[in-house]
Design a protein around this motif. Structure first.
Motif, PDB file in Angstrom:
ATOM      1  N   VAL A  25       0.845  -1.195   0.000  1.00 32.62           N
ATOM      2  CA  VAL A  25       0.000   0.000   0.000  1.00 32.62           C
ATOM      3  C   VAL A  25       0.881   1.246   0.000  1.00 32.62           C
ATOM      4  CG1 VAL A  25      -1.728   1.311   1.302  1.00 32.62           C
ATOM      5  CG2 VAL A  25      -1.872  -1.185   1.188  1.00 32.62           C
ATOM      6  N   LYS A  26       0.559   2.178  -0.887  1.00 40.14           N
ATOM      7  CA  LYS A  26       1.342   3.402  -0.996  1.00 40.14           C
ATOM      8  C   LYS A  26       1.194   4.268   0.251  1.00 40.14           C
ATOM      9  CE  LYS A  26       1.072   3.720  -6.056  1.00 40.14           C
ATOM     10  NZ  LYS A  26       0.586   4.526  -7.198  1.00 40.14           N
ATOM     11  N   ASP A  27       2.245   5.012   0.573  1.00 37.71           N
ATOM     12  CA  ASP A  27       2.207   5.899   1.734  1.00 37.71           C
ATOM     13  C   ASP A  27       1.109   6.950   1.583  1.00 37.71           C
ATOM     14  OD1 ASP A  27       4.336   4.457   2.628  1.00 37.71           O
ATOM     15  OD2 ASP A  27       5.793   6.094   2.577  1.00 37.71           O
ATOM     16  N   ARG A  28       0.939   7.481   0.371  1.00 43.07           N
ATOM     17  CA  ARG A  28      -0.108   8.488   0.131  1.00 43.07           C
ATOM     18  C   ARG A  28      -1.481   7.928   0.509  1.00 43.07           C
ATOM     19  NH1 ARG A  28      -1.003  12.899  -3.594  1.00 43.07           N
ATOM     20  NH2 ARG A  28      -3.209  13.434  -3.430  1.00 43.07           N
ATOM     21  N   THR A  29      -1.739   6.684   0.170  1.00 44.20           N
ATOM     22  CA  THR A  29      -3.009   6.051   0.513  1.00 44.20           C
ATOM     23  C   THR A  29      -3.149   5.897   2.022  1.00 44.20           C
ATOM     24  OG1 THR A  29      -3.025   4.853  -1.588  1.00 44.20           O
ATOM     25  CG2 THR A  29      -4.413   3.983   0.179  1.00 44.20           C
ATOM     26  N   ALA A  30      -2.062   5.492   2.687  1.00 41.94           N
ATOM     27  CA  ALA A  30      -2.089   5.365   4.150  1.00 41.94           C
ATOM     28  C   ALA A  30      -2.343   6.717   4.804  1.00 41.94           C
ATOM     29  CB  ALA A  30      -0.773   4.774   4.641  1.00 41.94           C
ATOM     30  N   PHE A  31      -1.716   7.773   4.280  1.00 38.87           N
ATOM     31  CA  PHE A  31      -1.894   9.100   4.865  1.00 38.87           C
ATOM     32  C   PHE A  31      -3.311   9.617   4.653  1.00 38.87           C
ATOM     33  CE2 PHE A  31       2.923   9.847   4.197  1.00 38.87           C
ATOM     34  CZ  PHE A  31       3.197   9.124   5.342  1.00 38.87           C
ATOM     35  N   ASP A  32      -3.906   9.312   3.499  1.00 42.91           N
ATOM     36  CA  ASP A  32      -5.302   9.699   3.282  1.00 42.91           C
ATOM     37  C   ASP A  32      -6.218   9.006   4.291  1.00 42.91           C
ATOM     38  OD1 ASP A  32      -5.260  11.582   1.209  1.00 42.91           O
ATOM     39  OD2 ASP A  32      -5.123  10.048  -0.340  1.00 42.91           O
TER      40      ASP A  32
END
Length: 300
Positions: free
Chosen positions: A66-73
């Protein structure tokens, strides 16, 4: 995680819950990995989320992670929901991202970040370039998160750190190809290059105003070199919060030995082995080990 934590353990989670926070954990991997599904419960989190709890599409993944951007969202949305629908408690979140985790020789890099040095093996280059590409993507995601937090009226403090070095193939292959001084039995510098990772503490404008009221000023500049066991101390000091008895002890230990490893200790600005510790510092370390044992095995 896999072998020792079998009961409730006092932690930074316990501290913030005692301060009135709702504590949330996110790991965008699977719950069985490193037994997080049980360990996070023993840490005392109120809410625990893993990859199966997230709505994931192919565009949210990079080589299966899972991409970090997705985790941050996900974090931003969870925090927003808590603030809008919660019981008024402040929000504490602990997230372990995974996008740029190894192995890197299988990582897909859409472009060449590193110009391939003459004589470097293709497999070594692919590993290093795969890591650097992911590092850039993680850095961009971090910038996105900070920009979102910066725009909030709600006070937010972010502690960001790396938990270990990237594995660039066996026998430090990638590091040796880059002429990086690392390894066991090669001196103090090489020893610390095995374990040293960066960290920072950042706050938005709303948080800065509160911190100034608590402490008189907001720390700026380079963060001190310290051990991971002291990051909770650094955070509570930054916030100006009163430490618990355990964190008060850690603070006292940190003042005497700001860096603690399984072999070297930083004492009076120099790295020494345990036999060269002052008597009072050996006693502090003995107390610390006993505290750790009690907290891990006799807490309940």
């Amino acid at each position: 995680y896999k072998t020792h934590i079998r009961n409730e353990v006092y932690s930074l989670v316990s501290y913030f819950r005692d301060c009135g926070y709702t504590a949330t954990a996110l790991h965008p991997g699977y719950p069985w990995f490193y037994n997080r599904q049980n360990v996070y419960k023993f840490f005392g989190f109120d809410n625990i989320y893993f990859r199966p709890d997230m709505e994931i599409s192919n565009s949210d993944l990079r080589d299966g992670y899972v991409k970090d951007r997705t985790a941050f969202d996900f974090i931003l949305e969870d925090m927003k929901k808590h603030l809008e629908e919660g019981d008024g408690k402040p929000y504490f979140n602990f997230t372990v991202t995974i996008e740029n985790h190894g192995p890197y020789n299988y990582k897909t890099a859409d472009e060449k970040i590193l110009v391939k040095p003459s004589g470097m093996a293709d497999s070594t280059y692919e590993t290093i370039n795969g890591y650097l590409y992911g590092l850039r993507e993680s850095d961009r995601a971090l910038g996105y998160l900070v920009d979102k937090l910066k725009a909030l009226d709600e006070p937010v403090v972010l502690l960001y750190f790396g938990d270990h070095l990237p594995f660039l193939n066996a026998d430090y292959e990638g590091y040796r190809a880059l002429d990086f001084n690392i390894g066991q039995g090669k001196g103090v510098e090489a020893f610390f290059h095995n374990y040293e990772t960066p960290y920072f503490i950042w706050s938005n404008d709303a948080a800065k105003e509160l911190i100034k009221k608590n402490t008189g000023s907001v720390p700026v500049g380079d963060a001190p070199q310290t051990s991971a066991c002291f990051l909770g101390v650094e955070l509570t000091k930054y916030l100006g919060f009163t430490p618990s008895p355990y964190f008060a002890f850690l603070s006292r230990l940190q003042e005497s030995l700001p860096v603690v490893t399984h072999y070297y200790y930083k004492q009076d600005g120099e790295y020494v082995t345990e036999e060269k510790l002052y008597a009072e510092n050996r006693q502090l370390m003995d107390e610390y080990r006993k505290l750790q044992y009690y907290m891990m095995f006799d807490y309940n």
